[in-house]
Design a protein around this motif. Sequence first.
Motif, PDB file in Angstrom:
ATOM      1  N   ILE A  57     -11.454 -14.946  17.381  1.00 42.44           N
ATOM      2  CA  ILE A  57     -12.328 -13.886  16.864  1.00 42.44           C
ATOM      3  C   ILE A  57     -13.094 -13.234  18.018  1.00 42.44           C
ATOM      4  CG2 ILE A  57     -14.367 -13.447  15.441  1.00 42.44           C
ATOM      5  CD1 ILE A  57     -13.198 -15.641  13.516  1.00 42.44           C
ATOM      6  N   ASN A  58     -13.593 -14.033  18.943  1.00 38.73           N
ATOM      7  CA  ASN A  58     -14.282 -13.473  20.114  1.00 38.73           C
ATOM      8  C   ASN A  58     -13.348 -12.592  20.937  1.00 38.73           C
ATOM      9  OD1 ASN A  58     -16.794 -14.600  19.579  1.00 38.73           O
ATOM     10  ND2 ASN A  58     -16.386 -16.436  20.774  1.00 38.73           N
ATOM     11  N   GLN A  59     -12.122 -13.023  21.129  1.00 44.28           N
ATOM     12  CA  GLN A  59     -11.145 -12.227  21.881  1.00 44.28           C
ATOM     13  C   GLN A  59     -10.825 -10.933  21.142  1.00 44.28           C
ATOM     14  OE1 GLN A  59      -7.771 -14.758  22.601  1.00 44.28           O
ATOM     15  NE2 GLN A  59      -8.941 -16.131  23.912  1.00 44.28           N
ATOM     16  N   PHE A  60     -10.728 -10.996  19.827  1.00 46.39           N
ATOM     17  CA  PHE A  60     -10.471  -9.806  19.019  1.00 46.39           C
ATOM     18  C   PHE A  60     -11.597  -8.786  19.226  1.00 46.39           C
ATOM     19  CE2 PHE A  60     -10.654  -7.258  15.172  1.00 46.39           C
ATOM     20  CZ  PHE A  60      -9.334  -6.890  15.017  1.00 46.39           C
ATOM     21  N   PHE A  61     -12.864  -9.243  19.175  1.00 47.60           N
ATOM     22  CA  PHE A  61     -14.002  -8.353  19.394  1.00 47.60           C
ATOM     23  C   PHE A  61     -13.977  -7.776  20.804  1.00 47.60           C
ATOM     24  CE2 PHE A  61     -15.986 -10.239  15.613  1.00 47.60           C
ATOM     25  CZ  PHE A  61     -16.550  -9.119  15.039  1.00 47.60           C
ATOM     26  N   ALA A  62     -13.626  -8.586  21.779  1.00 47.36           N
ATOM     27  CA  ALA A  62     -13.556  -8.106  23.165  1.00 47.36           C
ATOM     28  C   ALA A  62     -12.505  -7.009  23.303  1.00 47.36           C
ATOM     29  CB  ALA A  62     -13.259  -9.258  24.121  1.00 47.36           C
ATOM     30  N   SER A  65     -13.794  -3.801  21.733  1.00 52.57           N
ATOM     31  CA  SER A  65     -14.810  -3.164  22.587  1.00 52.57           C
ATOM     32  C   SER A  65     -14.162  -2.460  23.770  1.00 52.57           C
ATOM     33  CB  SER A  65     -15.803  -4.210  23.092  1.00 52.57           C
ATOM     34  OG  SER A  65     -16.534  -4.737  22.020  1.00 52.57           O
ATOM     35  N   LEU A  66     -13.195  -3.117  24.379  1.00 49.54           N
ATOM     36  CA  LEU A  66     -12.496  -2.496  25.510  1.00 49.54           C
ATOM     37  C   LEU A  66     -11.711  -1.270  25.080  1.00 49.54           C
ATOM     38  CD1 LEU A  66     -11.357  -5.713  27.393  1.00 49.54           C
ATOM     39  CD2 LEU A  66     -13.017  -4.009  28.187  1.00 49.54           C
ATOM     40  N   ARG A  67     -11.144  -1.300  23.891  1.00 50.68           N
ATOM     41  CA  ARG A  67     -10.443  -0.116  23.364  1.00 50.68           C
ATOM     42  C   ARG A  67     -11.395   1.068  23.254  1.00 50.68           C
ATOM     43  NH1 ARG A  67      -5.461  -0.387  21.360  1.00 50.68           N
ATOM     44  NH2 ARG A  67      -4.669  -2.417  20.760  1.00 50.68           N
ATOM     45  N   GLN A  68     -12.602   0.800  22.777  1.00 48.77           N
ATOM     46  CA  GLN A  68     -13.595   1.868  22.638  1.00 48.77           C
ATOM     47  C   GLN A  68     -13.955   2.441  24.003  1.00 48.77           C
ATOM     48  OE1 GLN A  68     -14.648   3.338  19.873  1.00 48.77           O
ATOM     49  NE2 GLN A  68     -15.838   4.745  21.130  1.00 48.77           N
ATOM     50  N   VAL A  73     -13.484   6.809  28.110  1.00 43.41           N
ATOM     51  CA  VAL A  73     -13.074   7.227  29.456  1.00 43.41           C
ATOM     52  C   VAL A  73     -11.974   8.276  29.352  1.00 43.41           C
ATOM     53  CG1 VAL A  73     -12.003   6.464  31.619  1.00 43.41           C
ATOM     54  CG2 VAL A  73     -13.785   5.079  30.563  1.00 43.41           C
ATOM     55  N   TYR A  74     -11.019   8.077  28.434  1.00 45.73           N
ATOM     56  CA  TYR A  74      -9.943   9.054  28.238  1.00 45.73           C
ATOM     57  C   TYR A  74     -10.518  10.396  27.776  1.00 45.73           C
ATOM     58  CZ  TYR A  74      -6.075  11.473  25.978  1.00 45.73           C
ATOM     59  OH  TYR A  74      -5.168  12.416  25.583  1.00 45.73           O
ATOM     60  N   GLY A  88      -4.140   0.727  26.600  1.00 52.61           N
ATOM     61  CA  GLY A  88      -4.324   0.375  25.190  1.00 52.61           C
ATOM     62  C   GLY A  88      -3.312  -0.654  24.718  1.00 52.61           C
ATOM     63  N   ARG A  89      -2.071  -0.499  25.167  1.00 56.14           N
ATOM     64  CA  ARG A  89      -1.030  -1.478  24.813  1.00 56.14           C
ATOM     65  C   ARG A  89      -1.366  -2.865  25.352  1.00 56.14           C
ATOM     66  NH1 ARG A  89       3.882   1.287  26.827  1.00 56.14           N
ATOM     67  NH2 ARG A  89       3.276   3.262  25.979  1.00 56.14           N
ATOM     68  N   SER A  90      -1.977  -2.904  26.533  1.00 58.57           N
ATOM     69  CA  SER A  90      -2.319  -4.199  27.121  1.00 58.57           C
ATOM     70  C   SER A  90      -3.389  -4.911  26.292  1.00 58.57           C
ATOM     71  CB  SER A  90      -2.797  -4.034  28.563  1.00 58.57           C
ATOM     72  OG  SER A  90      -4.100  -3.500  28.609  1.00 58.57           O
ATOM     73  N   LEU A  91      -4.088  -4.165  25.444  1.00 64.29           N
ATOM     74  CA  LEU A  91      -5.110  -4.752  24.581  1.00 64.29           C
ATOM     75  C   LEU A  91      -4.603  -5.016  23.169  1.00 64.29           C
ATOM     76  CD1 LEU A  91      -8.153  -2.569  25.647  1.00 64.29           C
ATOM     77  CD2 LEU A  91      -7.670  -4.937  26.299  1.00 64.29           C
TER      78      LEU A  91
END
Length: 104
Positions: A57-62, A65-68, A73-74, A88-91
């Motif tokens: 769950i913590n990794q999912f939230f991370a 957040s990184l996607r946002q 930035v994009y 995005g694919r890497s996430l």
Amino acid sequence: MHIVNGLVEFYRGWMIEVTATESGLRLCCRSPLGEKLVNPTVYHNHRIALTTAVQVINQFFACQSLRQVLREVYEAEGLSFEEWKQMGRSLDFASRHQFTQLPS
């Protein structure tokens, strides 16, 4: 090994279900929005299953957040479309974990 029928816990708004099967314990995490993370791994200890669920769950939230951040930035033209897409694919949570992300 003594296994109870199941266990339900909550973490960061997510419901964690640990259910007993003939082979051991299975794990499923459900978000308040109905997203479902299902893990094919069989656990033999409730504590390990719950610890795994919390980490996932913590990794999912991370990842969310990184996607946002990537999107911001994009949109600020700090990344090309290809860079944004590749990052995005890497996430993509489901492809990087044993867990499968399912709609409700």
